[in-house]
Design a protein around this motif. Sequence first.
Motif, PDB file in Angstrom:
ATOM      1  N   ALA A  44     -59.960  18.742 -51.394  1.00  0.00           N
ATOM      2  CA  ALA A  44     -59.629  18.305 -50.039  1.00  0.00           C
ATOM      3  C   ALA A  44     -58.541  19.188 -49.432  1.00  0.00           C
ATOM      4  O   ALA A  44     -58.588  19.523 -48.239  1.00  0.00           O
ATOM      5  CB  ALA A  44     -59.169  16.846 -50.062  1.00  0.00           C
ATOM      6  N   GLU A  47     -60.100  22.471 -48.380  1.00  0.00           N
ATOM      7  CA  GLU A  47     -60.877  22.294 -47.152  1.00  0.00           C
ATOM      8  C   GLU A  47     -59.967  22.217 -45.935  1.00  0.00           C
ATOM      9  O   GLU A  47     -60.309  22.692 -44.847  1.00  0.00           O
ATOM     10  CB  GLU A  47     -61.710  21.013 -47.259  1.00  0.00           C
ATOM     11  CG  GLU A  47     -62.541  20.694 -46.023  1.00  0.00           C
ATOM     12  CD  GLU A  47     -63.641  21.715 -45.753  1.00  0.00           C
ATOM     13  OE1 GLU A  47     -64.089  21.796 -44.587  1.00  0.00           O
ATOM     14  OE2 GLU A  47     -64.048  22.431 -46.692  1.00  0.00           O
ATOM     15  N   GLY A 287     -61.003  20.700 -38.219  1.00  0.00           N
ATOM     16  CA  GLY A 287     -61.570  21.238 -39.449  1.00  0.00           C
ATOM     17  C   GLY A 287     -62.443  22.462 -39.275  1.00  0.00           C
ATOM     18  O   GLY A 287     -63.088  22.918 -40.223  1.00  0.00           O
ATOM     19  N   LYS A 289     -63.737  26.142 -39.172  1.00  0.00           N
ATOM     20  CA  LYS A 289     -63.401  27.424 -39.790  1.00  0.00           C
ATOM     21  C   LYS A 289     -63.653  28.529 -38.769  1.00  0.00           C
ATOM     22  O   LYS A 289     -64.754  28.653 -38.234  1.00  0.00           O
ATOM     23  CB  LYS A 289     -64.269  27.661 -41.022  1.00  0.00           C
ATOM     24  CG  LYS A 289     -64.182  26.550 -42.064  1.00  0.00           C
ATOM     25  CD  LYS A 289     -62.805  26.433 -42.662  1.00  0.00           C
ATOM     26  CE  LYS A 289     -62.777  25.378 -43.761  1.00  0.00           C
ATOM     27  NZ  LYS A 289     -61.438  25.205 -44.342  1.00  0.00           N
TER      28      LYS A 289
END
Length: 352
Positions: A44, A47, A287, A289
């Motif tokens: 986690a 990530e 989140g 990328k």
Amino acid sequence: MKRKITTAINAGGLVIGAGAPISIQSMTNVPTTDVEAACEQIAALAEAGCDLVRLAVPDMESARAFGKIRARSPLPLSADIHFDYRLALAALESGADKIRINPGNIGSEDRIRRVAKACAAGKVPIRVGVNSGSVRRDILEKCGGPTAEALIMSAEENISALEKFGFTDICLSIKASDVARTIEANLAASEKFRYPLHIGVTEAGANEAGRLRSAIGIGALLAMGVGDTIRVSLTGDPVQEVRAAKDILSAAGLNSSGINVVSCPTCGRTRVCLEKVAAEVSEAVAGMKTGKKLTVAVMGCIVNGPGEAREADVGLAGGIDEFLLFVKGTPLRKVPADAAVEALLDELRALL
């Protein structure tokens, strides 16, 4: 800002110092002996954008579990050792990429020598950590408490204990729960030592109070060019530490990738539900990328809105129940307020 150039260490392929991008660290808060829970937390953290994770190694069972975790970890791992030098040696055998230890609390010079020799043989750096709560009593008495001077004296003593055996693969951390003292001590350390600095405000607290204290302490140092790697110490889920650290780097203009969301504070001219739109956009991009730095603007009215939206990679400028959508400085079209978030995200995904 002009960063102070320090020496470099290499922790499992992650370069810290010497002008390398400022890295983000965190620490697991589950027992290291619980291999599955630790691996889930590390995944986690990875990530979320963490670069290195530290695990507590309080006993030999934890040192053995460290090896199992290291075999599955996508990130370099640091072993947090106190008091028992044998735990450091065991963690090295288990594949630790970095050791966090204070030479002063592991006993005799021979024990320090054995740890330094083992780390040198494996090319594993040591993080010397000095906290306001761990300074020796005689130093506290001499300095009148855990002052910045006391922290520097403790750091110098611990560094010298390693340098005595020719070990210089060192990262230095000097932290206090007091923001001003943390800043003062790290500024002094940046002048006195050449080693890379791991900065943060220790025991910063929970939730927004902890984030704010960390942002002031870490942000002030970064703005003055001090710091090579950071940890935001928050009570609770360590993933929140990483998100806060990314926000701090973004605000300081030091993030190498990620999406920076700017939005106006709203005023009586606003005719769209800007708070809702800004919150939904921030949550959606958290989140993503990117591999590069991007700016998203969510603005509420015609005064500053068009200009800010035009300067962003993707932007919204509010009107009356609608937004004007910009991409790379070009106004594309007007979109209804209830469709604005998805329209912005579509254009952002296209850029990515």
